[in-house]
Design an enzyme around this catalytic site. Structure first.
Site, PDB file in Angstrom:
ATOM      1  N   HIS A 275       1.021  -1.096   0.045  1.00 26.47           N
ATOM      2  CA  HIS A 275       0.033  -0.186   0.090  1.00 26.47           C
ATOM      3  C   HIS A 275       0.879   1.262  -0.149  1.00 26.47           C
ATOM      4  CE1 HIS A 275      -3.450   2.561   0.462  1.00 26.47           C
ATOM      5  NE2 HIS A 275      -3.855   2.077   1.830  1.00 26.47           N
ATOM      6  N   HIS A 314      -2.335  -1.720 -10.459  1.00 25.56           N
ATOM      7  CA  HIS A 314      -3.273  -1.317  -9.248  1.00 25.56           C
ATOM      8  C   HIS A 314      -4.514  -2.007  -9.425  1.00 25.56           C
ATOM      9  CE1 HIS A 314      -5.534   1.614  -7.095  1.00 25.56           C
ATOM     10  NE2 HIS A 314      -4.336   2.183  -6.683  1.00 25.56           N
ATOM     11  N   ASP A 370       2.852   5.566  -6.915  1.00 31.00           N
ATOM     12  CA  ASP A 370       3.989   5.565  -6.350  1.00 31.00           C
ATOM     13  C   ASP A 370       5.443   5.422  -6.996  1.00 31.00           C
ATOM     14  OD1 ASP A 370       3.191   5.526  -3.663  1.00 31.00           O
ATOM     15  OD2 ASP A 370       2.466   3.653  -3.698  1.00 31.00           O
TER      16      ASP A 370
HETATM   17  N1  CMC Z   1       4.877  -6.225 -11.489  1.00 27.27           N
HETATM   18  C1  CMC Z   1       4.810  -7.459 -12.281  1.00 27.27           C
HETATM   19  N2  CMC Z   1       3.689  -8.274 -12.221  1.00 27.27           N
HETATM   20  C2  CMC Z   1       2.596  -7.710 -11.808  1.00 27.27           C
HETATM   21  C3  CMC Z   1       2.695  -6.364 -10.932  1.00 27.27           C
HETATM   22  C4  CMC Z   1       3.883  -5.905 -10.967  1.00 27.27           C
HETATM   23  N3  CMC Z   1       3.755  -4.774 -10.054  1.00 27.27           N
HETATM   24  N4  CMC Z   1       1.362  -6.123 -10.593  1.00 27.27           N
HETATM   25  C5  CMC Z   1       0.671  -7.185 -10.701  1.00 27.27           C
HETATM   26  N5  CMC Z   1       1.255  -8.102 -11.515  1.00 27.27           N
HETATM   27  C6  CMC Z   1       0.769  -9.223 -12.305  1.00 27.27           C
HETATM   28  C7  CMC Z   1       0.433 -10.404 -11.344  1.00 27.27           C
HETATM   29  O1  CMC Z   1       1.425 -11.307 -10.805  1.00 27.27           O
HETATM   30  C8  CMC Z   1      -0.558 -11.058 -12.085  1.00 27.27           C
HETATM   31  O2  CMC Z   1      -0.232 -11.870 -12.931  1.00 27.27           O
HETATM   32  P1  CMC Z   1      -0.805 -13.283 -13.580  1.00 27.27           P
HETATM   33  O3  CMC Z   1      -2.138 -13.084 -13.848  1.00 27.27           O
HETATM   34  O4  CMC Z   1      -0.093 -13.742 -14.328  1.00 27.27           O
HETATM   35  O5  CMC Z   1      -0.882 -14.045 -11.951  1.00 27.27           O
HETATM   36  C9  CMC Z   1      -1.461  -9.781 -12.545  1.00 27.27           C
HETATM   37  O6  CMC Z   1      -0.535  -8.930 -12.877  1.00 27.27           O
HETATM   38  C10 CMC Z   1      -2.791  -9.314 -11.919  1.00 27.27           C
HETATM   39  O7  CMC Z   1      -2.199  -9.053 -10.585  1.00 27.27           O
HETATM   40  P2  CMC Z   1      -3.065  -9.161  -9.025  1.00 27.27           P
HETATM   41  O8  CMC Z   1      -1.940  -9.438  -8.024  1.00 27.27           O
HETATM   42  O9  CMC Z   1      -4.041 -10.030  -9.197  1.00 27.27           O
HETATM   43  O10 CMC Z   1      -3.239  -7.690  -8.938  1.00 27.27           O
HETATM   44  P3  CMC Z   1      -3.940  -6.952  -7.506  1.00 27.27           P
HETATM   45  O11 CMC Z   1      -5.017  -6.084  -7.803  1.00 27.27           O
HETATM   46  O12 CMC Z   1      -4.294  -8.178  -6.528  1.00 27.27           O
HETATM   47  O13 CMC Z   1      -2.580  -6.246  -7.147  1.00 27.27           O
HETATM   48  C11 CMC Z   1      -1.181  -4.358  -6.613  1.00 27.27           C
HETATM   49  C12 CMC Z   1      -2.482  -4.751  -7.199  1.00 27.27           C
HETATM   50  C13 CMC Z   1      -1.012  -3.035  -6.573  1.00 27.27           C
HETATM   51  C14 CMC Z   1      -1.014  -5.086  -5.301  1.00 27.27           C
HETATM   52  C15 CMC Z   1      -0.129  -4.992  -7.428  1.00 27.27           C
HETATM   53  O14 CMC Z   1      -0.361  -4.736  -8.718  1.00 27.27           O
HETATM   54  C16 CMC Z   1       1.356  -4.762  -6.848  1.00 27.27           C
HETATM   55  O15 CMC Z   1       1.699  -5.459  -6.013  1.00 27.27           O
HETATM   56  N6  CMC Z   1       2.214  -3.811  -7.497  1.00 27.27           N
HETATM   57  C17 CMC Z   1       3.450  -3.426  -6.884  1.00 27.27           C
HETATM   58  C18 CMC Z   1       3.045  -2.725  -5.555  1.00 27.27           C
HETATM   59  C19 CMC Z   1       2.731  -1.110  -5.725  1.00 27.27           C
HETATM   60  O16 CMC Z   1       3.374  -0.798  -6.577  1.00 27.27           O
HETATM   61  N7  CMC Z   1       1.822  -1.057  -4.954  1.00 27.27           N
HETATM   62  C20 CMC Z   1       1.183   0.663  -5.048  1.00 27.27           C
HETATM   63  C21 CMC Z   1      -0.190   0.428  -5.298  1.00 27.27           C
HETATM   64  S1  CMC Z   1      -0.777   2.084  -5.644  1.00 27.27           S
HETATM   65  C22 CMC Z   1      -0.674   2.875  -4.115  1.00 27.27           C
HETATM   66  C23 CMC Z   1      -1.749   2.504  -2.981  1.00 27.27           C
HETATM   67  O17 CMC Z   1      -3.034   2.150  -3.361  1.00 27.27           O
HETATM   68  O18 CMC Z   1      -1.421   2.304  -1.910  1.00 27.27           O
END
Ligand code: CMC
Length: 437
Positions: A275, A314, A370
């Site tokens: 987050h 996101h 971020d």
């Molecule tokens: N790098 C590489 N692959 C990714 C990333 C990433 N940053 N984010 C998602 N994916 C892939 C993930 O592995 C999955 O692939 P597959 O379908 O092959 O399994 C697919 O994209 C869907 O991802 P998800 O994990 O189901 O998506 P989510 O909605 O659960 O997660 C997230 C959202 C923000 C936690 C995630 O994108 C992430 O961990 N990003 C990096 C951390 C980050 O930048 N966080 C800040 C968020 S914005 C500020 C805030 O709101 O606090």
């Protein structure tokens, strides 16, 4: 904008339970069905009704809200109907805070009164100071902020009276006013520097910079361009509908606890690397990559699942995060004052390569808020541990606006999700004297 439920004509969902052959007609309201309506669908009268399984609330609305609108597919963000781009360009953080909490832009008199109230509540009780001095010398400022916000509930026990509108208003003013003081003191503690009292001649953001960086000079005068850039960052972080920390504030607030305790839960949620902690992780990642020539190897590692590209992706935005666009521009403005950071070039190149790569394109992974914010914070010479504190100061009006909405919403109940039990049942307990014999 209306917050009324809307259903029309044949807005229903027909469900056939193939276990029993029964059909059920469930109303659709605002594109949702009420989870409780599924409870009538039972395999037999003595069986529990159907529930939904939704870890992480990926497809569950937890409330009706008129605070923030997001269209993740189109990359739109609005506070109370006003596009974020216009607010970032033409408004101020305190005006946006007023807008979020009161639901409308202030008149001149309302704004003057609001600024006056916030300004005159920036001081904290002296005991807060001694309390904060008691933390270990290397305490993480976010841990200090979380504890101090929670501790404010002990200084204002009347805050428990959440049914009284005047009382609620007072606590919200106090919290918005005192967050920068607590945040700045958390930073000064880790630096081993004396705490600086608020300077009420300064505006909200300039005063925060003074409490952070003032040393022996009579008055701390920050560069106006930097004050504006930080104010814009606060605006961009001010609310983001039902994200993890806001959900924490609402969930804890649903027990009717005082708002300081509820917001402390929000600060705790924001502390996590997925987050608010992501911008710190972005900087670590950029430093590790080190040069543009290393980017392709890094991207390969991400695609092979070794790690994530931090600052990308996101839960809601499946397009460029509108805040990231504004921050990217802000970063360039700040670097004009502070001198450039070579990590910005790596970040821009990384973004370019990722946005052309099918892995990221097919998963709709774009830069989020971020990706560039850490670079700006670093230009201010904030240590990475402070980044989330800055996020928390910006997010406070949003948490409070959402909390206020919660406590006035007749539909809301104490948060209490269901579970699917997967453990053992009806075991016979054997005392330790027999088990260990
Ligand atoms: N790098 C590489 N692959 C990714 C990333 C990433 N940053 N984010 C998602 N994916 C892939 C993930 O592995 C999955 O692939 P597959 O379908 O092959 O399994 C697919 O994209 C869907 O991802 P998800 O994990 O189901 O998506 P989510 O909605 O659960 O997660 C997230 C959202 C923000 C936690 C995630 O994108 C992430 O961990 N990003 C990096 C951390 C980050 O930048 N966080 C800040 C968020 S914005 C500020 C805030 O709101 O606090």
């Amino acid at each position: 904008m209306s917050n009324e439920a809307s259903t029309s004509g044949n807005e229903t969902l027909t469900i056939r339970d193939n276990r029993t052959g029964h059909d059920y007609e469930i109303p659709i309201t605002d594109g949702t069905i009420a989870a409780k309506d599924l409870g009538q669908i039972k395999a037999a009268d003595d069986q529990p009704g159907i529930a939904t399984y939704d870890p992480g609330f990926v497809n569950t609305a937890s409330c009706r809200s008129a605070v923030t609108y997001i269209d993740g597919e189109k990359g739109i963000l609005e506070y109370r109907g006003y596009p974020i781009e216009q607010l970032a360009e033409k408004s101020s953080f305190l005006e946006v805070a007023y807008l979020l909490i009161h639901g409308a832009l202030p008149t001149k008199e309302e704004m003057d009164a609001w600024v006056h109230e916030i300004t005159y509540h920036t001081f904290v009780h002296e005991n807060v100071k001694s309390f904060m001095e008691g933390f270990r010398y290397d305490a993480h400022p976010m841990g200090m902020l979380m504890a101090s916000v929670g501790a404010l509930s002990t200084f204002y026990p009347d805050a428990r009276n959440i049914g009284d509108p005047d009382n609620r208003h007072m606590q919200m003013v106090r919290m918005i006013a005192k967050m920068p003081t607590l945040g700045a003191w958390s930073y000064r503690h880790a630096q081993g520097k004396p705490f600086i009292y608020p300077d009420n001649d300064l505006g909200y953001t300039a005063n925060f910079l003074s409490m952070l960086f003032k040393m022996s000079e009579k008055k701390f005068e920050a560069d106006e361009r930097l004050v504006k850039a930080l104010d814009v960052l606060f605006i961009l972080h001010a609310d983001h509908e039902q994200n993890c920390s806001t959900n924490a504030v609402r969930s804890v607030g649903s027990s009717e606890v005082d708002p300081y305790s509820a917001v402390a839960a929000g600060v705790a949620a924001l502390y996590g690397p997925l987050h608010g902690g992501a911008n710190e992780a972005v900087l670590r990642m950029l430093r590790r990559i080190g040069s543009k020539s290393e980017i392709p190897a890094f991207i390969e590692g991400v695609k092979n699942g070794n790690e994530k590209l931090m600052g990308f992706g996101h839960r809601v935005y499946k397009n460029y995060d509108p805040r990231a666009k504004i921050i990217k521009k802000s970063a360039e403005d700040v670097f004009e004052v502070t001198g450039t950071n070579p990590l910005l070039d790596i970040a821009k190149e990384l973004e370019k390569i990722a946005l052309e790569d099918d892995y990221f394109v097919s998963r709709k992974l774009y830069p989020n808020v971020d990706f560039y914010s850490g670079l700006i914070y670093e230009a201010f010479e904030f240590p990475p541990e402070m980044f989330t504190v800055l996020f928390a100061i910006g997010r406070t009006p949003g948490w409070l606006a959402q909390w206020l909405e919660l406590v006035q919403d007749k539909d809301q109940k104490i948060a209490r999700p269901k579970q699917i039990y997967t453990g053992d049942r009806q075991l016979t307990f054997v005392p330790s004297s027999e088990r260990w014999a």
